[in-house]
Design a protein around this motif. Structure first.
Motif, PDB file in Angstrom:
ATOM      1  N   THR A 121      22.012  13.996  -6.293  1.00  0.00           N
ATOM      2  CA  THR A 121      22.354  15.424  -5.636  1.00  0.00           C
ATOM      3  C   THR A 121      23.219  15.181  -4.461  1.00  0.00           C
ATOM      4  OG1 THR A 121      19.969  15.330  -4.363  1.00  0.00           O
ATOM      5  CG2 THR A 121      19.876  16.363  -6.330  1.00  0.00           C
ATOM      6  N   LEU A 122      24.252  14.430  -4.555  1.00  0.00           N
ATOM      7  CA  LEU A 122      25.292  14.400  -3.452  1.00  0.00           C
ATOM      8  C   LEU A 122      26.566  14.811  -4.015  1.00  0.00           C
ATOM      9  CD1 LEU A 122      24.437  10.753  -2.573  1.00  0.00           C
ATOM     10  CD2 LEU A 122      24.169  12.794  -1.286  1.00  0.00           C
ATOM     11  N   TYR A 132      27.025  10.902   6.661  1.00  0.00           N
ATOM     12  CA  TYR A 132      26.013  11.116   5.802  1.00  0.00           C
ATOM     13  C   TYR A 132      24.742  10.750   6.546  1.00  0.00           C
ATOM     14  CZ  TYR A 132      28.697  11.337   1.211  1.00  0.00           C
ATOM     15  OH  TYR A 132      29.556  11.309   0.137  1.00  0.00           O
ATOM     16  N   SER A 133      23.637  11.614   6.160  1.00  0.00           N
ATOM     17  CA  SER A 133      22.345  11.395   6.740  1.00  0.00           C
ATOM     18  C   SER A 133      21.900   9.997   6.331  1.00  0.00           C
ATOM     19  CB  SER A 133      21.410  12.530   6.681  1.00  0.00           C
ATOM     20  OG  SER A 133      20.958  12.696   5.383  1.00  0.00           O
ATOM     21  N   GLY A 134      20.641   9.799   6.776  1.00  0.00           N
ATOM     22  CA  GLY A 134      19.999   8.449   6.476  1.00  0.00           C
ATOM     23  C   GLY A 134      19.367   8.596   5.041  1.00  0.00           C
ATOM     24  N   GLY A 135      18.842   9.495   4.831  1.00  0.00           N
ATOM     25  CA  GLY A 135      18.304   9.995   3.185  1.00  0.00           C
ATOM     26  C   GLY A 135      19.678  10.066   2.217  1.00  0.00           C
ATOM     27  N   LEU A 140      22.592   7.313  -2.009  1.00  0.00           N
ATOM     28  CA  LEU A 140      24.043   6.816  -2.404  1.00  0.00           C
ATOM     29  C   LEU A 140      24.087   5.226  -2.746  1.00  0.00           C
ATOM     30  CD1 LEU A 140      27.085   7.098  -3.100  1.00  0.00           C
ATOM     31  CD2 LEU A 140      27.584   6.748  -0.540  1.00  0.00           C
ATOM     32  N   ASP A 141      23.100   4.445  -2.190  1.00  0.00           N
ATOM     33  CA  ASP A 141      23.002   3.043  -2.336  1.00  0.00           C
ATOM     34  C   ASP A 141      22.112   2.982  -3.690  1.00  0.00           C
ATOM     35  OD1 ASP A 141      23.075   0.606  -1.280  1.00  0.00           O
ATOM     36  OD2 ASP A 141      20.794   0.585  -0.906  1.00  0.00           O
ATOM     37  N   ILE A 171      10.487  15.349   0.885  1.00  0.00           N
ATOM     38  CA  ILE A 171      11.366  15.893  -0.137  1.00  0.00           C
ATOM     39  C   ILE A 171      12.179  14.954  -0.682  1.00  0.00           C
ATOM     40  CG2 ILE A 171      13.169  17.680  -0.682  1.00  0.00           C
ATOM     41  CD1 ILE A 171      11.891  19.502   1.415  1.00  0.00           C
ATOM     42  N   THR A 172      12.997  14.023   0.039  1.00  0.00           N
ATOM     43  CA  THR A 172      13.702  13.346  -0.377  1.00  0.00           C
ATOM     44  C   THR A 172      13.141  12.111  -1.118  1.00  0.00           C
ATOM     45  OG1 THR A 172      15.504  13.469   1.326  1.00  0.00           O
ATOM     46  CG2 THR A 172      15.899  11.518   0.124  1.00  0.00           C
ATOM     47  N   ARG A 173      11.900  11.513  -0.615  1.00  0.00           N
ATOM     48  CA  ARG A 173      11.126  10.561  -1.345  1.00  0.00           C
ATOM     49  C   ARG A 173      10.744  11.108  -2.632  1.00  0.00           C
ATOM     50  NH1 ARG A 173       6.620   8.658   2.583  1.00  0.00           N
ATOM     51  NH2 ARG A 173       8.632   7.736   3.592  1.00  0.00           N
ATOM     52  N   GLU A 174      10.373  11.970  -2.755  1.00  0.00           N
ATOM     53  CA  GLU A 174       9.828  13.026  -4.022  1.00  0.00           C
ATOM     54  C   GLU A 174      11.059  12.945  -5.002  1.00  0.00           C
ATOM     55  OE1 GLU A 174       7.806  14.489  -7.090  1.00  0.00           O
ATOM     56  OE2 GLU A 174       6.977  13.690  -5.225  1.00  0.00           O
TER      57      GLU A 174
END
Length: 328
Positions: free
Chosen positions: A125-126, A137-140, A145-146, A170-173
């Motif tokens: 989702t980028l 970019y934010s940390g999430g 991306l990594d 939300i990002t973790r999920e």
């Protein structure tokens, strides 16, 4: 059964004083999500670095994706994907440029590399941020991306070293769903190190608990929880002194199989916990040790971790100072 990752007597010492990993054995079947659970300093990251050829073992052997990590480290690196705790991205590039370059470095033709980059940007989702410099970019977003970089060459074995530490729920999920999808639909093997009990319980087919450089428990989450074989009554007190005294009192209570104390709490492992609560309260009151709270529950991975290590799993988020002398 084909093994994606296997290790025998894997050991890493940093000088005579720091024994980061102490002769562990691992056997991870192909197509499995393997959870490596432990707090900072337990040896998880050091193990990953040995398995991915970034550290040379002091002793022992290991094979990853069918290749000996000591005899042919370059081939291991070609066959695996790795996303470590430290996100190392060129922040002057855009997300699309970075992924396309990574694909080209793994030998993909230009058109295929561009298509692969576009697909991965969509998956993590980028897409909307694909042509912006990574420094914005934010940390999430950088974490996602990594992860895409680790997958750009289509590896069959992927190492994720605490991939969701510091991410919002939300990002973790979203990361969890993608790992499950790749494993289920493409059979990708994941070696996942984590501090999060929920993450291990949700994702892993098998879990190994690491503590002080050693594997102290291993099995499926269900097997590990069932191995407790009792209810768990957690009794909280006002101070550690009360908890220590209560632990001694409760060891003699009928049906108690084990008592563990951590700081101001006592965990009591006993059969038929619901029937025992009233008796526990009366015994503590008689001893002049009124409980601040009591919680009765079925065993969780936290209870397994406590029984295996003698302490709860303390999650340390990025930026938190770590104890001196510890190994990752």
């Amino acid at each position: 059964m084909m093994l994606a990752i296997e290790a025998h007597g894997l050991t890493k010492h940093f000088g005579p004083e720091i024994r980061a990993v102490e002769g562990i054995d691992l056997a991870v079947p192909e197509g499995q999500i393997f959870g490596f659970l432990g707090q900072n300093g337990s040896g998880k990251t050091t193990t990953v670095r040995m398995l991915t050829t970034l550290l040379r073992p002091t002793a022992g052997t290991a094979r990853v994706a069918g290749v000996d990590v000591l005899a042919n480290p370059a081939e291991v690196r070609r066959r695996v994907g790795v996303a470590l705790q430290e996100v190392g991205l060129d922040e002057l590039q855009t997300g699309r440029e970075l992924l396309t370059l990574q694909a080209r470095l793994f030998g993909q033709p230009a058109r295929e590399a561009r298509e692969r980059a576009a697909r991965l940007l969509e998956v993590v989702t980028l897409t909307e941020a694909a042509d912006r410099p990574i420094r914005g970019y934010s940390g999430g977003m950088k974490r996602r991306l990594d992860l895409a970089c680790a997958l750009v060459h289509g590896p069959r074995v992927v190492f994720l070293d605490e991939p969701t530490t510091g991410l919002d729920p939300i990002t973790r999920e979203a990361v969890w769903r993608y790992v499950e999808e790749l494993n289920r639909e493409q059979g990708v093997t994941f070696f996942l190190t984590t501090q999060y009990l929920e993450e291990a319980d949700r994702l892993a087919h098998q879990v190994a608990i690491m503590d002080c450089g050693k594997v102290v428990a291993e099995g499926s989450p269900a097997e590990l929880k069932a191995s407790i074989g009792t209810d768990v009554l957690t009794v909280a007190f006002g101070d550690a002194g009360q908890a220590e005294r209560a632990a001694g009192v409760l060891e003699g209570f009928e049906g108690v199989q084990r008592v563990l104390r951590t700081d101001e709490e006592v965990a009591v492992y006993l059969s038929n916990g619901a029937a025992a609560v009233a008796g526990v309260v009366r015994l503590l009151d008689a001893a002049g040790l009124p409980a601040a709270s009591l919680t009765l529950k079925q065993p969780t991975l936290d209870d397994v971790f406590l029984r295996a290590t003698g302490h709860h799993l303390d999650v340390v988020e990025p930026g938190t100072p770590r104890p001196a002398g510890g190994a990752a």
